[in-house]
Design an enzyme around this catalytic site. Structure first.
Site, PDB file in Angstrom:
ATOM      1  N   ALA A  11       0.811  -1.226   0.000  1.00 14.27           N
ATOM      2  CA  ALA A  11       0.000   0.000   0.000  1.00 14.27           C
ATOM      3  C   ALA A  11       0.837   1.266   0.000  1.00 14.27           C
ATOM      4  CB  ALA A  11      -0.948   0.000   1.193  1.00 14.27           C
ATOM      5  N   ARG A  16       9.558   8.217  -3.256  1.00 15.21           N
ATOM      6  CA  ARG A  16      10.957   8.381  -3.655  1.00 15.21           C
ATOM      7  C   ARG A  16      11.259   7.835  -5.049  1.00 15.21           C
ATOM      8  NH1 ARG A  16      14.115   5.892   1.166  1.00 15.21           N
ATOM      9  NH2 ARG A  16      12.051   5.082   1.678  1.00 15.21           N
ATOM     10  N   GLN A  74      -6.296  -0.534   1.808  1.00 17.68           N
ATOM     11  CA  GLN A  74      -5.928   0.204   3.016  1.00 17.68           C
ATOM     12  C   GLN A  74      -5.985   1.680   2.621  1.00 17.68           C
ATOM     13  OE1 GLN A  74      -1.800   0.109   4.179  1.00 17.68           O
ATOM     14  NE2 GLN A  74      -2.243   0.512   6.329  1.00 17.68           N
ATOM     15  N   TYR A 101       6.608  -8.210   1.602  1.00 15.22           N
ATOM     16  CA  TYR A 101       6.482  -6.830   1.152  1.00 15.22           C
ATOM     17  C   TYR A 101       6.457  -6.785  -0.369  1.00 15.22           C
ATOM     18  CZ  TYR A 101       7.765  -4.986   5.810  1.00 15.22           C
ATOM     19  OH  TYR A 101       7.802  -4.662   7.138  1.00 15.22           O
ATOM     20  N   GLY A 138      14.494  -1.457  11.073  1.00 14.92           N
ATOM     21  CA  GLY A 138      14.180  -1.858  12.438  1.00 14.92           C
ATOM     22  C   GLY A 138      15.289  -2.779  12.939  1.00 14.92           C
ATOM     23  N   ASN A 227      13.170   1.416  -2.959  1.00 11.88           N
ATOM     24  CA  ASN A 227      12.529   2.672  -2.570  1.00 11.88           C
ATOM     25  C   ASN A 227      12.768   3.781  -3.578  1.00 11.88           C
ATOM     26  OD1 ASN A 227      11.503   1.859   0.081  1.00 11.88           O
ATOM     27  ND2 ASN A 227      13.657   1.627   0.581  1.00 11.88           N
ATOM     28  N   ALA A 380      16.782 -10.010 -54.033  1.00  7.22           N
ATOM     29  CA  ALA A 380      16.866  -8.786 -53.228  1.00  7.22           C
ATOM     30  C   ALA A 380      15.722  -7.844 -53.562  1.00  7.22           C
ATOM     31  CB  ALA A 380      18.200  -8.099 -53.479  1.00  7.22           C
ATOM     32  N   ASN A 386       0.798  -7.278 -49.415  1.00  7.99           N
ATOM     33  CA  ASN A 386      -0.268  -8.054 -48.764  1.00  7.99           C
ATOM     34  C   ASN A 386      -1.460  -7.206 -48.377  1.00  7.99           C
ATOM     35  OD1 ASN A 386       1.288  -6.698 -46.847  1.00  7.99           O
ATOM     36  ND2 ASN A 386       0.806  -8.173 -45.234  1.00  7.99           N
ATOM     37  N   ALA A 423      13.440 -10.376 -62.920  1.00  6.24           N
ATOM     38  CA  ALA A 423      13.710  -9.252 -62.017  1.00  6.24           C
ATOM     39  C   ALA A 423      12.864  -8.039 -62.393  1.00  6.24           C
ATOM     40  CB  ALA A 423      15.189  -8.901 -62.066  1.00  6.24           C
TER      41      ALA A 423
HETATM   42  C1  UD1 Z   1       9.556  -1.730   7.919  1.00  5.03           C
HETATM   43  C2  UD1 Z   1       9.713  -2.353   9.303  1.00  5.03           C
HETATM   44  C3  UD1 Z   1      11.192  -2.352   9.691  1.00  5.03           C
HETATM   45  C4  UD1 Z   1      12.010  -3.077   8.641  1.00  5.03           C
HETATM   46  C5  UD1 Z   1      11.744  -2.482   7.250  1.00  5.03           C
HETATM   47  C6  UD1 Z   1      12.389  -3.342   6.199  1.00  5.03           C
HETATM   48  C7  UD1 Z   1       7.696  -1.840  10.536  1.00  5.03           C
HETATM   49  C8  UD1 Z   1       7.084  -0.965  11.565  1.00  5.03           C
HETATM   50  N1  UD1 Z   1       8.952  -1.613  10.258  1.00  5.03           N
HETATM   51  O1  UD1 Z   1       9.937  -0.374   8.051  1.00  5.03           O
HETATM   52  O2  UD1 Z   1      11.354  -3.003  10.926  1.00  5.03           O
HETATM   53  O3  UD1 Z   1      13.374  -3.007   8.958  1.00  5.03           O
HETATM   54  O4  UD1 Z   1      10.335  -2.438   6.977  1.00  5.03           O
HETATM   55  O5  UD1 Z   1      12.309  -2.712   4.955  1.00  5.03           O
HETATM   56  O6  UD1 Z   1       7.028  -2.709  10.037  1.00  5.03           O
HETATM   57  N2  UD1 Z   1       2.974  -0.664   3.941  1.00  5.03           N
HETATM   58  C9  UD1 Z   1       1.614  -0.745   3.770  1.00  5.03           C
HETATM   59  N3  UD1 Z   1       0.814   0.057   4.517  1.00  5.03           N
HETATM   60  C10 UD1 Z   1       1.306   0.933   5.428  1.00  5.03           C
HETATM   61  C11 UD1 Z   1       2.705   1.011   5.597  1.00  5.03           C
HETATM   62  C12 UD1 Z   1       3.522   0.198   4.840  1.00  5.03           C
HETATM   63  O7  UD1 Z   1       1.117  -1.519   2.964  1.00  5.03           O
HETATM   64  O8  UD1 Z   1       0.506   1.627   6.064  1.00  5.03           O
HETATM   65  C13 UD1 Z   1       3.836  -1.543   3.123  1.00  5.03           C
HETATM   66  C14 UD1 Z   1       4.726  -0.770   2.183  1.00  5.03           C
HETATM   67  O9  UD1 Z   1       4.120  -0.641   0.909  1.00  5.03           O
HETATM   68  C15 UD1 Z   1       5.948  -1.675   2.105  1.00  5.03           C
HETATM   69  C16 UD1 Z   1       6.008  -2.319   3.481  1.00  5.03           C
HETATM   70  O10 UD1 Z   1       4.709  -2.230   4.011  1.00  5.03           O
HETATM   71  O11 UD1 Z   1       5.804  -2.681   1.152  1.00  5.03           O
HETATM   72  C17 UD1 Z   1       7.022  -1.661   4.404  1.00  5.03           C
HETATM   73  O12 UD1 Z   1       6.670  -0.321   4.616  1.00  5.03           O
HETATM   74  P1  UD1 Z   1       7.723   0.804   4.882  1.00  5.03           P
HETATM   75  O13 UD1 Z   1       7.019   2.067   5.124  1.00  5.03           O
HETATM   76  O14 UD1 Z   1       8.769   0.790   3.843  1.00  5.03           O
HETATM   77  O15 UD1 Z   1       8.324   0.292   6.272  1.00  5.03           O
HETATM   78  P2  UD1 Z   1       9.631   0.789   6.978  1.00  5.03           P
HETATM   79  O16 UD1 Z   1       9.320   1.991   7.753  1.00  5.03           O
HETATM   80  O17 UD1 Z   1      10.733   0.854   6.025  1.00  5.03           O
HETATM   81 CA    CA Z   2      10.953   0.587   3.731  1.00  2.00          CA
END
Ligand code: UD1
Ligand code: CA
Length: 457
Positions: A11, A16, A74, A101, A138, A227, A380, A386, A423
């Site tokens: 979502a 970026r 979402q 993801y 994280g 990203n 050639a 066609n 030809a």
């Molecule tokens: C998240 C993790 C972090 C991890 C990192 C790895 C959490 C809180 N943190 O952080 O621990 O190291 O990924 O890349 O989970 N997404 C949704 N809906 C939302 C938010 C995000 O679908 O409301 C999806 C995004 O499209 C993406 C994935 O979840 O595919 C990760 O979201 P992102 O915002 O990149 O998470 P990070 O803050 O990077």
């Molecule tokens: Ca991320």
């Protein structure tokens, strides 16, 4: 049998990327990031695949294939935990939920299977990685004594000590469903980003005595996310090199493994040679001893044994027989079927045509909507006309025909077996077998004729 639910989080906006296209629809190796994840997910035989989408909703759905997918919107992106909460009512009571993801396209099947196995259908499992530069991720906090996973702390919430931890959360995790429903309902947004963190579930698990097992992928790129366009390009290079390495391991000769692009599935027989800067799209099959010279593009093409595709040829939706010679600079378009020992030379375009064995069109021709017999020689500059501006018609050229250079065959027309075309002819009527046909104005010669000279100003 293990009951596996898979939730793909997709979502995020992906600002970026600086693109109007939703992030998960950007392509890597010929298919979208999301499609990579879905294709891998399917191989795990889950009972359901739920995709949480937000940004570019309809576009994402339309561009993604599979009736087996359950789409969950979402509307507001309030965090990964919030994303999973949207899917919660559709998750089973038993079995496991695997979270993937949509922007982490390359996690391998083996790696995910291993992760699933470690849960023994009762523990939580995390895919972690150790990074030189863990910035932005994280952090995996472990119990100082037992070294077991204790929690995941987001970068923005981490203290100075925690920021030093190099083991990070890749985001890929498995949670037994029997706990997940309860834990999801307990998430809050009391953190730096005011988001519902899915990662908070880990501390809850530990709190309730549910073990959290971690495992690492075999290769670092399996958990790399996209990203930005820069990361997309970097990951594409890594992935392409992986595919090239596999081909090398199978015995394919690549002039430069860094200069081949595979956007689909390339299947090679033995002793196949591929020169630099070739692009393979869709399903391409190269049989034994096929040689592809430099700068060719092949899309959904089957090439039989011993055939040589010379430089700068473009081929799409075609079947090529054994020991043919194509190119350089040939254009083979959809619906082309060449039998064995056919030669198609430079600046020859073939479309929707069948050419039987031993026939040749070596220079500057257009062969469209044509059925050509065996051992035909096309001079050639021969063109099959066609198209009358409204409809398309067939040209039939039977066995052993010789077509002289610069001939137009105005379809519908049949050039009968063994006939010869002089030809420069424009052929509008069927020819008779073993005859010579020509249509040429009589040549005249004017004695004493002088070329014009430049006039003085
Ligand atoms: C998240 C993790 C972090 C991890 C990192 C790895 C959490 C809180 N943190 O952080 O621990 O190291 O990924 O890349 O989970 N997404 C949704 N809906 C939302 C938010 C995000 O679908 O409301 C999806 C995004 O499209 C993406 C994935 O979840 O595919 C990760 O979201 P992102 O915002 O990149 O998470 P990070 O803050 O990077
Ligand atoms: Ca991320």
């Amino acid at each position: 049998m293990l009951n596996l639910n898979i939730v793909i989080l997709a979502a995020g906006a992906g600002t970026r990327m600086r693109s109007s296209l939703p992030k998960v629809l950007h392509h890597m190796a010929g298919k979208s990031l999301l499609q990579h994840v879905i294709d891998t997910a399917r191989l795990l035989s889950p009972s359901k695949i739920l995709v949480v989408y937000g940004h570019g909703g309809e576009t994402v759905k339309q561009a993604t294939s599979g009736n087996d997918l359950v789409w969950i919107e979402q509307r507001e992106q309030l965090g990964t935990g919030h994303a999973l909460q949207q899917a919660e009512s559709l998750l089973d009571q038993d079995g496991l939920t695997l979270v993937l993801y949509g922007d982490v396209p390359l996690a391998r099947l083996d790696t995910l299977r291993k992760l699933i196995d470690t849960t023994q259908n009762q523990y939580c499992a995390l895919l972690t990685a150790k990074l030189q530069n863990p910035d932005g991720y994280g952090r995996i906090v472990r119990d100082p004594v037992t070294k077991e996973v204790a929690a995941i702390v987001e970068q923005k919430d981490a203290n100075i000590e925690q920021l030093k931890i190099q083991e990070i959360n890749t985001g890929i995790m498995i949670i037994p469903n029997r706990y997940l429903h309860l834990w999801l309902s307990k998430l809050d947004d009391n953190n730096e980003q005011k988001e519902y963190y899915l990662t908070d579930i880990i501390a809850m698990a530990v709190d309730q005595g549910v073990s959290v097992i971690s495992s690492r992928p075999a290769d670092f790129w399996e958990t790399m996310g996209v990203n930005s366009k820069r990361q997309l390009a970097e990951l594409e290079r890594i992935y392409q090199r992986e595919i090239a390495n596999k081909l090398l391991d199978q015995g394919v000769t690549l002039a430069d493994p860094n200069r081949i692009e595979i956007r689909g599935d390339l299947l090679c027989g033995s002793d196949v040679e591929i020169d630099i800067d070739c692009i393979f799209e869709g399903n391409v099959h190269l049989a034994d001893h096929v040689k592809i010279k430099g700068h060719c593009t092949l899309k959904n093409v089957k090439v039989s044994a011993g055939t040589i595709i010379d430089s700068y040829s473009l081929m799409e939706e075609a079947e090529i027989g054994e020991c043919c010679k194509i190119g350089p600079y040939a254009r083979i378009r959809p619906g082309t079927k060449l039998a064995d020992h056919v030669h198609i030379g430079n600046f020859v375009e073939v479309k929707n045509s069948q050419i039987a064995s031993g026939s040749k069109a070596n220079h500057l021709s257009y062969i469209g909507d044509t059925i050509m017999g065996e051992k035909v020689n096309i001079g050639a500059g021969t063109i099959t006309c066609n198209y009358d501006g409204a409809n398309k018609y067939k040209t039939i050229i039977e066995d052993d025909v010789f077509v002289g250079s610069d001939t137009q065959l105005v379809a519908p027309v049949t050039v009968a077996k063994g006939s010869t075309i002089g030809a420069g002819s424009t052929i509008t009527k069927d020819t008779l077998a073993d005859t010579l046909s020509l249509s040429r104005p009589k040549q005249i010669s004017i004695a004493g004729w002088r070329r014009p000279v430049k006039q003085k100003k």
